[in-house]
Design a protein around this motif. Structure first.
Motif, PDB file in Angstrom:
ATOM      1  N   UNK A 175       0.844  -1.187   0.000  1.00  0.00           N
ATOM      2  CA  UNK A 175       0.000   0.000   0.000  1.00  0.00           C
ATOM      3  C   UNK A 175       0.883   1.242   0.000  1.00  0.00           C
ATOM      4  N   UNK A 176       0.479   2.212  -0.794  1.00  0.00           N
ATOM      5  CA  UNK A 176       1.118   3.523  -0.799  1.00  0.00           C
ATOM      6  C   UNK A 176       0.112   4.510  -0.222  1.00  0.00           C
ATOM      7  N   UNK A 177       0.516   5.196   0.850  1.00  0.00           N
ATOM      8  CA  UNK A 177      -0.359   6.152   1.521  1.00  0.00           C
ATOM      9  C   UNK A 177       0.195   7.555   1.284  1.00  0.00           C
ATOM     10  N   UNK A 178      -0.658   8.437   0.788  1.00  0.00           N
ATOM     11  CA  UNK A 178      -0.290   9.836   0.547  1.00  0.00           C
ATOM     12  C   UNK A 178      -1.028  10.684   1.578  1.00  0.00           C
ATOM     13  N   UNK A 179      -0.292  11.596   2.223  1.00  0.00           N
ATOM     14  CA  UNK A 179      -0.872  12.433   3.272  1.00  0.00           C
ATOM     15  C   UNK A 179      -1.260  13.794   2.697  1.00  0.00           C
ATOM     16  N   UNK A 180      -2.544  14.109   2.770  1.00  0.00           N
ATOM     17  CA  UNK A 180      -3.106  15.291   2.120  1.00  0.00           C
ATOM     18  C   UNK A 180      -2.655  16.611   2.733  1.00  0.00           C
ATOM     19  N   UNK A 181      -2.830  16.810   4.008  1.00  0.00           N
ATOM     20  CA  UNK A 181      -2.561  18.120   4.626  1.00  0.00           C
ATOM     21  C   UNK A 181      -1.112  18.570   4.495  1.00  0.00           C
ATOM     22  N   UNK A 182      -0.107  17.723   4.734  1.00  0.00           N
ATOM     23  CA  UNK A 182       1.268  18.190   4.558  1.00  0.00           C
ATOM     24  C   UNK A 182       1.569  18.632   3.120  1.00  0.00           C
ATOM     25  N   UNK A 183       0.968  17.956   2.151  1.00  0.00           N
ATOM     26  CA  UNK A 183       1.195  18.342   0.755  1.00  0.00           C
ATOM     27  C   UNK A 183       0.472  19.636   0.416  1.00  0.00           C
ATOM     28  N   UNK A 184      -0.755  19.787   0.900  1.00  0.00           N
ATOM     29  CA  UNK A 184      -1.495  21.030   0.636  1.00  0.00           C
ATOM     30  C   UNK A 184      -0.770  22.239   1.234  1.00  0.00           C
ATOM     31  N   UNK A 185      -0.185  22.058   2.393  1.00  0.00           N
ATOM     32  CA  UNK A 185       0.520  23.161   3.043  1.00  0.00           C
ATOM     33  C   UNK A 185       1.748  23.586   2.247  1.00  0.00           C
ATOM     34  N   UNK A 186       2.425  22.646   1.603  1.00  0.00           N
ATOM     35  CA  UNK A 186       3.638  22.958   0.856  1.00  0.00           C
ATOM     36  C   UNK A 186       3.366  23.547  -0.528  1.00  0.00           C
ATOM     37  N   UNK A 187       2.165  23.353  -1.038  1.00  0.00           N
ATOM     38  CA  UNK A 187       1.843  23.827  -2.388  1.00  0.00           C
ATOM     39  C   UNK A 187       1.466  25.303  -2.362  1.00  0.00           C
ATOM     40  N   UNK A 188       1.915  26.017  -3.399  1.00  0.00           N
ATOM     41  CA  UNK A 188       1.617  27.450  -3.508  1.00  0.00           C
ATOM     42  C   UNK A 188       0.296  27.713  -4.213  1.00  0.00           C
ATOM     43  N   UNK A 189      -0.079  26.818  -5.128  1.00  0.00           N
ATOM     44  CA  UNK A 189      -1.311  26.978  -5.889  1.00  0.00           C
ATOM     45  C   UNK A 189      -1.768  25.595  -6.366  1.00  0.00           C
ATOM     46  N   UNK A 190      -2.945  25.498  -6.985  1.00  0.00           N
ATOM     47  CA  UNK A 190      -3.454  24.179  -7.410  1.00  0.00           C
ATOM     48  C   UNK A 190      -2.532  23.447  -8.396  1.00  0.00           C
ATOM     49  N   UNK A 191      -1.884  24.175  -9.301  1.00  0.00           N
ATOM     50  CA  UNK A 191      -0.978  23.522 -10.252  1.00  0.00           C
ATOM     51  C   UNK A 191       0.243  22.959  -9.531  1.00  0.00           C
ATOM     52  N   UNK A 192       0.748  23.716  -8.564  1.00  0.00           N
ATOM     53  CA  UNK A 192       1.889  23.262  -7.773  1.00  0.00           C
ATOM     54  C   UNK A 192       1.509  22.018  -6.975  1.00  0.00           C
ATOM     55  N   UNK A 193       0.294  21.982  -6.441  1.00  0.00           N
ATOM     56  CA  UNK A 193      -0.166  20.818  -5.692  1.00  0.00           C
ATOM     57  C   UNK A 193      -0.245  19.597  -6.596  1.00  0.00           C
ATOM     58  N   UNK A 194      -0.756  19.763  -7.803  1.00  0.00           N
ATOM     59  CA  UNK A 194      -0.850  18.641  -8.738  1.00  0.00           C
ATOM     60  C   UNK A 194       0.543  18.092  -9.058  1.00  0.00           C
TER      61      UNK A 194
END
Length: 151
Positions: free
Chosen positions: A106-125
């Motif tokens: 299983x690969x688990x991706x953590x949403x909140x830490x990634x959202x915090x590091x992204x500057x905008x929606x494209x950066x998050x993607x």
């Protein structure tokens, strides 16, 4: 004396508020649903080239990393964790057999830490794609550039 019926208006007399955006419109999706879509898009792109190797692998999204504070000896950051500083961004849980039951990798991706590091929606993607590629590379024992040559 009977109680008067409850008022169906707020204190400013505007009444109950409904949804501001009709369902079915992209804006009506929650942030967690939008994040799930980003992970799903990244996984689908990678699975096109690595379908056989990723058969049976589960992908999951959690809001934040879970830490077991009851066992201080547990190592949270190990080789299977992608972290930024000391905050886990994703984790690979290898497949195992426990009590006669097979648990797939299983690969688990953590949403909140990634959202915090992204500057905008494209950066998050882009960040989500990079994290998924890195974790697939760890799981398969390959180089991330081999998993996603375009990245």
């Amino acid at each position: 004396m009977p109680r008067p019926p409850a008022r169906r208006r707020d204190r400013h007399g505007r009444g109950l508020r409904g949804r501001l955006v009709p369902p079915g419109v992209p804006l009506s999706r929650s942030r967690s649903e939008q994040f799930d879509d980003l992970v799903l898009d990244a996984v689908e792109d990678i699975e096109r080239h690595w379908e056989k190797e990723l058969a049976g692998v589960e992908f999951a999204v959690e809001d934040v990393p879970w830490v077991d504070h009851s066992s201080p000896d547990e190592v949270v950051l190990d080789a299977d964790v992608l972290d930024d500083g000391s905050v886990p961004l994703a984790r690979v849980l290898p497949g195992r057999r426990e009590d006669g039951v097979d648990h797939p990798p299983r690969i688990v991706v953590y949403r909140r830490p990634l959202e915090i590091r992204a500057h905008d929606p494209e950066d998050l993607a882009d960040l989500v794609r990079d994290v998924v590629v890195d974790q697939v590379a760890v799981l398969l024992g390959r180089d991330p550039e081999e998993i996603d040559p375009t990245g």
